[in-house]
Design a protein around this motif. Structure first.
Motif, mmCIF file in Angstrom:
data_model
loop_
_atom_site.group_PDB
_atom_site.id
_atom_site.type_symbol
_atom_site.label_atom_id
_atom_site.label_comp_id
_atom_site.label_asym_id
_atom_site.label_seq_id
_atom_site.Cartn_x
_atom_site.Cartn_y
_atom_site.Cartn_z
ATOM 1 N N LYS A 174 0.840 -1.201 0.000
ATOM 2 C CA LYS A 174 0.000 0.000 0.000
ATOM 3 C C LYS A 174 0.877 1.253 0.000
ATOM 4 N N ARG B 74 2.609 1.747 -3.299
ATOM 5 C CA ARG B 74 1.687 2.248 -4.326
ATOM 6 C C ARG B 74 1.415 3.733 -4.149
ATOM 7 N N GLY C 245 2.496 6.508 -6.870
ATOM 8 C CA GLY C 245 1.505 7.458 -7.380
ATOM 9 C C GLY C 245 2.068 8.861 -7.366
ATOM 10 N N GLN C 246 2.760 9.202 -6.265
ATOM 11 C CA GLN C 246 3.350 10.535 -6.156
ATOM 12 C C GLN C 246 4.444 10.744 -7.195
ATOM 13 N N TYR D 151 3.110 11.056 -10.642
ATOM 14 C CA TYR D 151 2.449 12.341 -10.826
ATOM 15 C C TYR D 151 3.466 13.460 -11.044
ATOM 16 N N ASP E 264 4.834 13.225 -14.481
ATOM 17 C CA ASP E 264 3.839 13.734 -15.431
ATOM 18 C C ASP E 264 3.872 15.250 -15.490
ATOM 19 N N LYS F 253 -6.573 14.998 -25.017
ATOM 20 C CA LYS F 253 -5.751 15.017 -23.803
ATOM 21 C C LYS F 253 -6.402 15.859 -22.705
ATOM 22 N N SER G 45 -1.133 13.410 -1.587
ATOM 23 C CA SER G 45 -2.125 12.783 -2.466
ATOM 24 C C SER G 45 -3.261 13.742 -2.772
ATOM 25 N N VAL H 235 -3.208 16.943 -2.799
ATOM 26 C CA VAL H 235 -2.782 18.007 -3.704
ATOM 27 C C VAL H 235 -2.682 17.495 -5.136
ATOM 28 N N SER H 236 -2.101 16.305 -5.299
ATOM 29 C CA SER H 236 -1.915 15.840 -6.676
ATOM 30 C C SER H 236 -3.252 15.506 -7.340
ATOM 31 N N GLN I 91 -4.896 18.729 -8.250
ATOM 32 C CA GLN I 91 -4.310 19.338 -9.450
ATOM 33 C C GLN I 91 -4.736 18.598 -10.720
ATOM 34 N N MET I 92 -4.841 17.281 -10.600
ATOM 35 C CA MET I 92 -5.310 16.519 -11.765
ATOM 36 C C MET I 92 -6.709 16.984 -12.171
ATOM 37 N N ALA J 14 -4.996 2.582 -2.289
ATOM 38 C CA ALA J 14 -3.796 1.807 -2.590
ATOM 39 C C ALA J 14 -3.874 0.473 -1.864
ATOM 40 N N LYS K 118 -4.807 3.063 -6.672
ATOM 41 C CA LYS K 118 -3.599 3.874 -6.821
ATOM 42 C C LYS K 118 -2.440 2.977 -7.220
ATOM 43 N N PRO K 119 -1.475 3.416 -7.960
ATOM 44 C CA PRO K 119 -1.406 4.746 -8.545
ATOM 45 C C PRO K 119 -2.179 4.826 -9.860
ATOM 46 N N THR L 50 -2.909 7.690 -13.357
ATOM 47 C CA THR L 50 -2.455 8.929 -13.989
ATOM 48 C C THR L 50 -3.660 9.824 -14.272
ATOM 49 N N GLN L 51 -3.351 11.044 -14.624
ATOM 50 C CA GLN L 51 -4.422 11.985 -14.946
ATOM 51 C C GLN L 51 -5.238 11.487 -16.142
ATOM 52 N N ALA L 52 -4.525 10.881 -17.105
ATOM 53 C CA ALA L 52 -5.215 10.389 -18.300
ATOM 54 C C ALA L 52 -6.254 9.333 -17.916
ATOM 55 N N VAL L 53 -5.872 8.451 -17.005
ATOM 56 C CA VAL L 53 -6.797 7.399 -16.587
ATOM 57 C C VAL L 53 -7.964 8.005 -15.809
ATOM 58 N N ARG M 57 -10.406 9.517 -18.191
ATOM 59 C CA ARG M 57 -11.226 8.532 -18.892
ATOM 60 C C ARG M 57 -12.311 7.942 -17.988
ATOM 61 N N ARG M 58 -11.927 7.664 -16.742
ATOM 62 C CA ARG M 58 -12.896 7.085 -15.817
ATOM 63 C C ARG M 58 -14.038 8.058 -15.531
#
Lengths: 227, 556
Positions: A18, A21, A25-26, A29, A32, B9, B31, B33-34, B37-38, B104, B125-126, B128-131, B134-135
């Motif tokens: 966990k 993961r 993820g961080q 990101y 990216d 995109k 988490s 914050v990210s 932002q996504m 996670a 998790k994890p 991406t923004q792309a995923v 789409r979801r």
């Protein structure tokens, strides 16, 4: 191994995975975000390499943990009607920068079929299969979805050198149930894929995977059958 | 939702998303914050964040969010699953709102718990923004396509729901699988069993499907064909061993058929797969207690209380049940340290239930009754009496006196505190009262049959089984001894006493009259004065009594 009640290994593994993961993820990101800022820089390619390694690591964690869950009979299997094309497109979306950087052309063919399967598990399998193809292809990957007799066949074909006989033999031994000789991340990944495929059953048929070299491209071809 | 938006995109220019409101909940700031932002990268301007379950509830009270991304792990007591259940209970979620659990987590108990709470989406998790994009797009498409049907479902408008689902299926819509599964529930609710059967059989002819088998089993159960339901459920679990709701229904069916040992073992299997469900642990505690398995009951009852905390499931009943189970099982704990810890846990449960439901007088009454039973079980007669008096005082101050649904608890408490006669009078009058509920009557009758501890019940049950085995081998003397030993554990048990009488009569039939056996029979029947004409053993009792009077010149 000495028995120690202070070590509830199952929980330690689950807590550690966990954590990994969350961290992955961080990192993914951040990468990216950095890539978005360095869109035209040469630095971008280093970042894509880093991303590739991170995704590989993510896959290894998935397969390691998945195999552990299968071994301890505690893998969650929850089949549901899922559009397979969506699963594939999700994975391709997460590989977008990687594919672009490596200049790999991916073609997806087939009908937009809904199939009864565990979407989380099959996604993790497809991710392993695709990452393998990315690693060994020259510049093309073909994904084909076909409704065949008694099931669904997902084939991933690359146009690389193809696998040497030793690798194909090792794969054949592995799916026939022999103990893994020369354990590698590659063959344990395939073992995971095969075991997950096996979890899918219908009217007496059982899912499976098959590795060979493709007659047309000469590259590697992996078939995933889900009944 | 415009599909091209996402193929384009991250779609920073999204005007569709601009007006939406989103909430992100995660224990880790990184988490939050990210993910925030996504979402902003997708064009959502209003993205709030919080770290706790309480924070989610408060935010949702203050404003309606179109999208909630909530991690399973949150700060404070509540987890994501509990938050989702509570939002639904409080009706703070509209059918068109999208609740996504992000996690996670990998352990099956957590993942299964999340799945059983049925969020719109489970995103591991994890990602991406792309995923994520789409979801979200898919969720919006689905929620738009199913909006009308989901509303009908929520409001119980089944006729409309069925029509919409059928239309969607006929048009080969994208959500045909969802519509079919929903039809099963709708047919069940409207008792259109033939249509349900047709639908499920048609699906099953094409492939094995857990939901279609489950639908058929539910139908059989509804129609009172419990044996058929059990057969279908057993088949279903052979094919799909992780269909968790099938275990729950199977346990219920087995229990209804009096096969409570099997019901317990089915629940045990279910708990191995998905232990974090309040209802399941509660069911386990009740069934295993009825089976006299106090250790399993204790474990399940502790889990029930634990899962209740911070959730909508918290219930005074869970605490009272724990106290009663501890009272009965503390004896059988070997180590004195463990026993002490257990007794402390029960005392604490009493304190907690008193505080948590401080405004509720009927809970206060139940708590005080439980306190009395708890003392009685430990041989503290004085304290038990005192608590009983306190309870009677509370009851007398209640409007309408002792609430009718607490009469059984009151009767049990009286009995355990040594007030046998009064207890019997109260419980017997409940059993004979036409107006009381059949459930309460059954509870009262069961208690009058066996006012002993669960472990004593279990002992008696085992010995009774041995006695029946001896009886069927015509070893009547051995059977008599086994029934007599069983009666030392549970002297008022009607079945046991009648078994003793019947076996004695069999033995005398072969060997001639024996005075001590006649006495045994008379004593046994005297112990059954509490058996009323409504009791299922009453007919047998009368028959044996008449036989005894006729052939052995006994009078009662």
């Amino acid at each position: 191994m000495p028995k120690d009640n202070q070590l509830p290994f199952r929980n330690i593994i689950s807590a550690s995975v966990k954590d990994m993961r969350n961290s992955l993820g961080q990192v993914l990101y951040k990468l990216d975000t950095l890539m978005a800022h360095h869109l035209k820089d040469e630095d971008k390619y280093d970042l894509v390499d880093a991303q590739y390694e991170m995704v590989r690591m993510q896959n290894v964690i998935n397969q390691l943990h998945g195999l552990y869950l299968i071994e301890t009979d505690s893998l969650t299997v929850q089949p549901q009607d899922s559009y397979v094309m969506e699963l594939i497109e999700d994975i391709l979306a997460s590989f977008e920068a990687l594919l672009e950087n490596k200049q790999i052309d991916v073609t997806v063919r087939g009908d937009d079929l809904s199939w009864y399967l565990d979407p989380q598990l099959i996604s993790s399998v497809l991710q392993i299969i695709l990452l393998n193809a990315i690693r060994y292809t020259n510049d093309e990957i073909n994904i084909e979805l076909a409704s065949v007799e008694q099931g669904l066949m997902i084939s991933v074909v690359d146009n690389g050198q193809g696998y040497p006989d030793a690798v194909l033999d090792s794969f054949a031994n592995l799916v026939s149930g022999q103990t893994l000789a020369n354990v590698s991340s590659q063959n344990s990944g395939w073992l995971y894929c095969e075991k997950v495929a096996n979890q899918h059953k219908n009217q007496g048929h059982v899912g499976f995977t098959k590795l060979r070299n493709d007659a047309a491209t000469g590259g590697g071809r992996i078939d995933l059958f889900i009944p | 939702m415009d599909k091209a938006l996402f193929q384009n995109k991250a779609a920073q220019n999204s005007s569709v998303y601009a007006g939406l409101q989103a909430l992100v909940a995660d224990e880790f700031e990184n988490s939050r914050v990210s993910i925030r932002q996504m979402l902003q990268g997708l064009g959502i301007q209003q993205v709030d964040q919080t770290s706790s379950g309480k924070g989610v509830l408060e935010s949702c009270r203050a404003r309606r969010y179109d999208i909630i991304l909530c991690d399973f792990r949150l700060t404070g007591g509540k987890n994501g699953q509990q938050v989702l259940e509570e939002l639904r209970e409080l009706k703070l979620l509209k059918p068109t709102n999208i609740f996504i659990i992000v996690s996670a987590e990998t352990s099956r108990d957590v993942v299964m718990g999340i799945m059983e709470s049925q969020p719109d989406e489970y995103l591991s998790k994890p990602f991406t923004q792309a995923v994520l994009a789409r979801r979200l797009e898919r969720q919006f498409q689905q929620s738009q396509a199913l909006a009308k049907m989901k509303e009908c479902l929520a409001k119980g408008k089944y006729t409309e729901l069925i029509a919409s689902c059928l239309q969607h299926i006929q048009e080969e819509g994208r959500y045909t699988p969802w519509c079919k599964r929903t039809l099963v529930d709708a047919f069940l609710a409207t008792q259109q069993f033939d249509k349900l059967e047709q639908l499920c059989q048609a699906e099953l002819s094409v492939r094995d499907l857990d939901w279609a088998l489950l639908g058929l089993a539910k139908k059989e159960h509804h129609q009172g064909q419990t044996d058929n339901a059990i057969t279908i459920l057993e088949k279903l679990l052979r094919l799909f061993p992780q269909t968790i709701s099938a275990y729950d229904l199977l346990a219920q069916c087995l229990e209804e058929m009096g096969r409570s040992d099997e019901a317990q073992s089915v629940l045990d299997d279910a708990i191995k797969i998905s232990p974090r469900i309040h209802k399941r642990q509660k069911h386990m505690a009740t069934v295993s207690m009825a089976n006299g398995d106090t250790q399993s009951a204790l474990k399940a009852s502790q889990q029930t209380v634990r899962l209740g905390i911070n959730s909508i499931h918290e219930n005074p009943d869970d605490y009272i049940q724990l106290v009663d189970i501890v009272a009965e099982s503390a004896d059988s704990v070997e180590s004195s340290a463990d026993r002490k810890r257990l007794l402390n846990e029960a005392s604490q449960a009493l304190t907690v239930v008193g505080k948590r439901f401080a405004d509720d007088d009927s809970v206060k009454l139940r708590k005080t009754l439980a306190e009395s039973r708890f003392h009685a079980a430990q041989g503290q007669a004085k304290e038990a009496q005192q608590a009983l008096k306190n309870a009677q005082q509370i009851a007398s101050e209640l409007e309408g006196g002792m609430p009718s649904d607490l009469v059984v608890e009151y009767g049990k408490t009286l009995y355990n505190a040594g007030e046998h006669e009064q207890a019997e009078t109260i419980l017997a009058s409940l059993v004979n009262d036409q107006s009381s509920s059949s459930h309460l009557k059954q509870q009262a009758a069961d208690f009058l049959d066996e006012p002993v501890s669960s472990s004593a019940k279990a002992q008696a049950k085992g010995l009774n089984k041995d006695g029946l085995a001896s009886y069927s081998q015509k070893d009547y003397s051995a059977a008599i001894e086994q029934f007599k030993t069983a009666l030392q554990y549970s002297p008022r048990h009607p079945g046991l006493n009648l078994n003793l009488v019947q076996t004695s009569l069999k033995l005398m039939e072969a060997n001639g009259e024996q005075a001590h056996l006649v006495t045994e029979c008379v004593e046994a029947l005297k112990r059954l004065r509490h058996v009323s004409p409504a009791h299922k053993q009453h007919k047998r009792l009368v028959a044996l009594k008449e036989y005894l009077m006729k052939h052995y010149k006994v009078t009662f």
